[in-house]
Design a protein around this motif. Structure first.
Motif, PDB file in Angstrom:
ATOM      1  N   GLU A   1     -18.938   5.341  18.325  1.00 57.64           N
ATOM      2  CA  GLU A   1     -19.991   4.370  17.938  1.00 57.64           C
ATOM      3  C   GLU A   1     -20.947   4.151  19.108  1.00 57.64           C
ATOM      4  N   ASP A   2     -22.216   4.302  18.828  1.00 60.65           N
ATOM      5  CA  ASP A   2     -23.241   4.147  19.862  1.00 60.65           C
ATOM      6  C   ASP A   2     -23.368   2.679  20.245  1.00 60.65           C
ATOM      7  N   LEU A   3     -23.197   2.428  21.552  1.00 64.52           N
ATOM      8  CA  LEU A   3     -23.315   1.068  22.071  1.00 64.52           C
ATOM      9  C   LEU A   3     -24.674   0.462  21.758  1.00 64.52           C
ATOM     10  N   ASP A   4     -25.684   1.306  21.737  1.00 65.11           N
ATOM     11  CA  ASP A   4     -27.045   0.805  21.627  1.00 65.11           C
ATOM     12  C   ASP A   4     -27.786   1.491  20.475  1.00 65.11           C
ATOM     13  N   ALA A   5     -27.181   1.447  19.316  1.00 65.68           N
ATOM     14  CA  ALA A   5     -27.806   2.042  18.137  1.00 65.68           C
ATOM     15  C   ALA A   5     -29.037   1.225  17.744  1.00 65.68           C
ATOM     16  N   PRO A   6     -29.963   1.837  17.005  1.00 65.16           N
ATOM     17  CA  PRO A   6     -31.105   1.065  16.514  1.00 65.16           C
ATOM     18  C   PRO A   6     -30.646  -0.149  15.703  1.00 65.16           C
ATOM     19  N   PHE A   7     -31.437  -1.210  15.758  1.00 61.46           N
ATOM     20  CA  PHE A   7     -31.078  -2.440  15.043  1.00 61.46           C
ATOM     21  C   PHE A   7     -31.058  -2.225  13.538  1.00 61.46           C
ATOM     22  N   SER A   8     -31.935  -1.358  13.068  1.00 59.04           N
ATOM     23  CA  SER A   8     -32.023  -1.143  11.629  1.00 59.04           C
ATOM     24  C   SER A   8     -32.198   0.342  11.348  1.00 59.04           C
ATOM     25  N   THR A   9     -31.342   0.878  10.519  1.00 62.92           N
ATOM     26  CA  THR A   9     -31.525   2.265  10.098  1.00 62.92           C
ATOM     27  C   THR A   9     -31.944   2.302   8.638  1.00 62.92           C
ATOM     28  N   GLN A  10     -32.257   1.153   8.115  1.00 57.68           N
ATOM     29  CA  GLN A  10     -32.684   1.054   6.729  1.00 57.68           C
ATOM     30  C   GLN A  10     -34.212   1.128   6.669  1.00 57.68           C
ATOM     31  N   CYS A  11     -34.687   1.744   5.627  1.00 55.77           N
ATOM     32  CA  CYS A  11     -36.117   1.674   5.389  1.00 55.77           C
ATOM     33  C   CYS A  11     -36.356   0.562   4.392  1.00 55.77           C
ATOM     34  N   GLN A  12     -36.249  -0.649   4.880  1.00 58.43           N
ATOM     35  CA  GLN A  12     -36.272  -1.761   3.943  1.00 58.43           C
ATOM     36  C   GLN A  12     -37.692  -2.257   3.698  1.00 58.43           C
ATOM     37  N   ASP A  13     -37.838  -2.944   2.617  1.00 64.96           N
ATOM     38  CA  ASP A  13     -39.095  -3.626   2.345  1.00 64.96           C
ATOM     39  C   ASP A  13     -39.257  -4.722   3.402  1.00 64.96           C
ATOM     40  N   PRO A  14     -40.333  -4.705   4.181  1.00 66.65           N
ATOM     41  CA  PRO A  14     -40.465  -5.693   5.263  1.00 66.65           C
ATOM     42  C   PRO A  14     -40.449  -7.137   4.757  1.00 66.65           C
ATOM     43  N   ARG A  15     -40.748  -7.311   3.482  1.00 68.97           N
ATOM     44  CA  ARG A  15     -40.762  -8.683   2.965  1.00 68.97           C
ATOM     45  C   ARG A  15     -39.372  -9.288   2.913  1.00 68.97           C
ATOM     46  N   VAL A  16     -38.330  -8.427   2.908  1.00 65.76           N
ATOM     47  CA  VAL A  16     -36.959  -8.934   2.953  1.00 65.76           C
ATOM     48  C   VAL A  16     -36.714  -9.637   4.292  1.00 65.76           C
ATOM     49  N   ALA A  17     -37.070  -8.959   5.388  1.00 62.50           N
ATOM     50  CA  ALA A  17     -36.888  -9.566   6.713  1.00 62.50           C
ATOM     51  C   ALA A  17     -37.842 -10.748   6.905  1.00 62.50           C
ATOM     52  N   ALA A  18     -39.038 -10.612   6.358  1.00 66.09           N
ATOM     53  CA  ALA A  18     -40.030 -11.670   6.561  1.00 66.09           C
ATOM     54  C   ALA A  18     -39.668 -12.953   5.818  1.00 66.09           C
ATOM     55  N   ALA A  19     -38.757 -12.842   4.867  1.00 63.30           N
ATOM     56  CA  ALA A  19     -38.317 -14.033   4.147  1.00 63.30           C
ATOM     57  C   ALA A  19     -37.306 -14.840   4.963  1.00 63.30           C
TER      58      ALA A  19
END
Ligand code: GDP
Ligand code: MN
Length: 372
Positions: A1-19
């Motif tokens: 397991e990478d100690l410093d993996a990217p925070f998000s590997t999902q291509c999510q709709d930004p409005r999900v995080a913005a909520a």
């Protein structure tokens, strides 16, 4: 397991995080009035790639009074609150113990020996400012995190999550995109000065600190070493950057024109004591210490490795270097480098097309285009 993996590997709709709730954070851009067009391009870019969904405030800093034209143009470009501050004179000038005439003689010598920006007084003030006095600005007091922008930089991929809340959730203090070797002539005695501080305060040598002493090929830093021009690599390896202990800095540093970092660390006692120690040495003027190696050495000296985060998923371009993320799950760095068409080291020739041709793809680019 990478100690410093990217925070998000999902291509999510930004409005999900913005909520979700925001962090207590601010985007910061130091700029000159003459950089209005480049500043506007960069703000338009970060709005398109990120802030149109998150509306974080943007703090513009200048050592001179703002041109109303700049304020008007940037106010129209920012989607969140925009603030325009003038840096107090004492934060952008020689400290009392530096004789300006002696400093200017040093700068003339630096200019003659080819130190990058060594002859420019304002550049020295800028590096000292970003190394220390920046963090004590009253305008930054309300905030916990900052994201540094510069006129002319470009984010080449959509950022569909909130990097500030991700920093907080993962207990990260310092985030970077690009690591480079410092130009050896800018800071012959910087490492020695930091190492002297380390020993005076009985700070232990940690794996994080030792990472700066290893040879580049063994460095744990996710850095695209191989694209550094060979002639400068040779110069770097042949210039001594030893501490009194005999340790030798490998000149690695994070490129501070991008930073997402925790202000509490930099305005805290340990970092500010280190800054005062370095400021007393005079190397911001008698040499041309950059804020990037100062931040990097401090981060490695004062923090465990797990507090650093490499934003390998961010597409980033600041002349002459770029970072381009991979499109694979896990977001491994696909490449980074410099386009340097005429071999003069200035790195001209970057374009989205050419970046695409070497396999630089954004995980979320297609999705974002569909969503908007
Ligand atoms: P480089 O990236 O090291 O080549 O340096 P830059 O010229 O990009 O300067 C770094 C940052 O400091 C940028 O945000 C510049 O706009 C800013 N900067 C540099 N010198 C000055 C100055 O004299 N006044 C102001 N207001 N900003 C400056
Ligand atoms: Mn720059």
């Amino acid at each position: 397991e990478d100690l410093d993996a990217p925070f998000s590997t999902q291509c999510q709709d930004p409005r999900v995080a913005a909520a979700q709730p925001r962090e207590n954070a601010v985007l910061v851009m130091l700029a000159r009035n003459s950089e209005k067009d480049e500043a506007r391009d960069t703000i338009a870019n970060i709005e398109a790639q990120f802030n149109q969904w998150f509306h974080y405030p943007v703090l513009f800093l200048n050592n001179e009074p703002w041109d109303p034209e700049f304020v008007r143009a940037l106010n129209r470009t920012v989607s969140g609150p925009a603030m325009f501050e003038v840096i107090p004179q004492e934060d952008w000038s020689y400290p009392s113990w530096i004789d300006p005439e002696a400093a200017q003689q040093s700068m003339a010598r630096q200019q003659q020996s080819g130190v990058w920006n060594g002859g420019k007084e304002s550049y020295h003030h800028m590096c000292r400012f970003y190394s220390g006095t920046f963090y004590t600005l009253p305008a930054l007091q309300p905030y916990k995190y900052y994201w540094r922008l510069e006129p002319g930089v470009r984010y080449t991929c959509a950022i569909t999550y909130d990097p500030f809340t991700a920093m907080a959730a993962h207990n990260k203090t310092y985030g970077f995109t690009t690591a480079l070797w410092e130009e050896p002539l800018t800071c012959p005695s910087l490492f020695r000065a930091v190492d002297a501080f380390r020993r005076a305060h009985h700070l232990p040598t940690t794996p994080s600190w030792n990472a700066l002493l290893t040879t580049p090929s063994h460095s744990p830093i996710p850095s695209p070493w191989h694209w550094y021009p060979l002639r400068r690599l040779r110069a770097a390896l042949h210039t001594p950057h030893h501490g009194a202990s005999g340790d030798r800095w490998n000149l690695c540093h994070y490129w501070s024109n991008f930073e997402i970092a925790d202000l509490d660390f930099f305005r805290g006692g340990a970092y500010q004591a280190l800054f005062r120690h370095l400021d007393a040495h005079g190397g911001f003027y008698h040499e041309r210490w950059g804020d990037a190696p100062v931040h990097s050495l401090a981060v490695h000296l004062l923090l465990p490795a797990a507090r650093r985060h490499h934003f390998a998923d961010f597409g980033y371009h600041h002349e002459p270097f770029f970072q381009c993320p991979g499109n694979a799950a896990g977001g491994q760095l696909r490449g980074a480098g410099v386009f340097d068409d005429d071999g003069n080291g200035n790195g001209e020739g970057w374009s989205e097309e050419r970046a695409g041709a070497i396999g630089c793809r954004c995980r979320c680019l297609d999705r974002r285009k569909r969503n908007n």
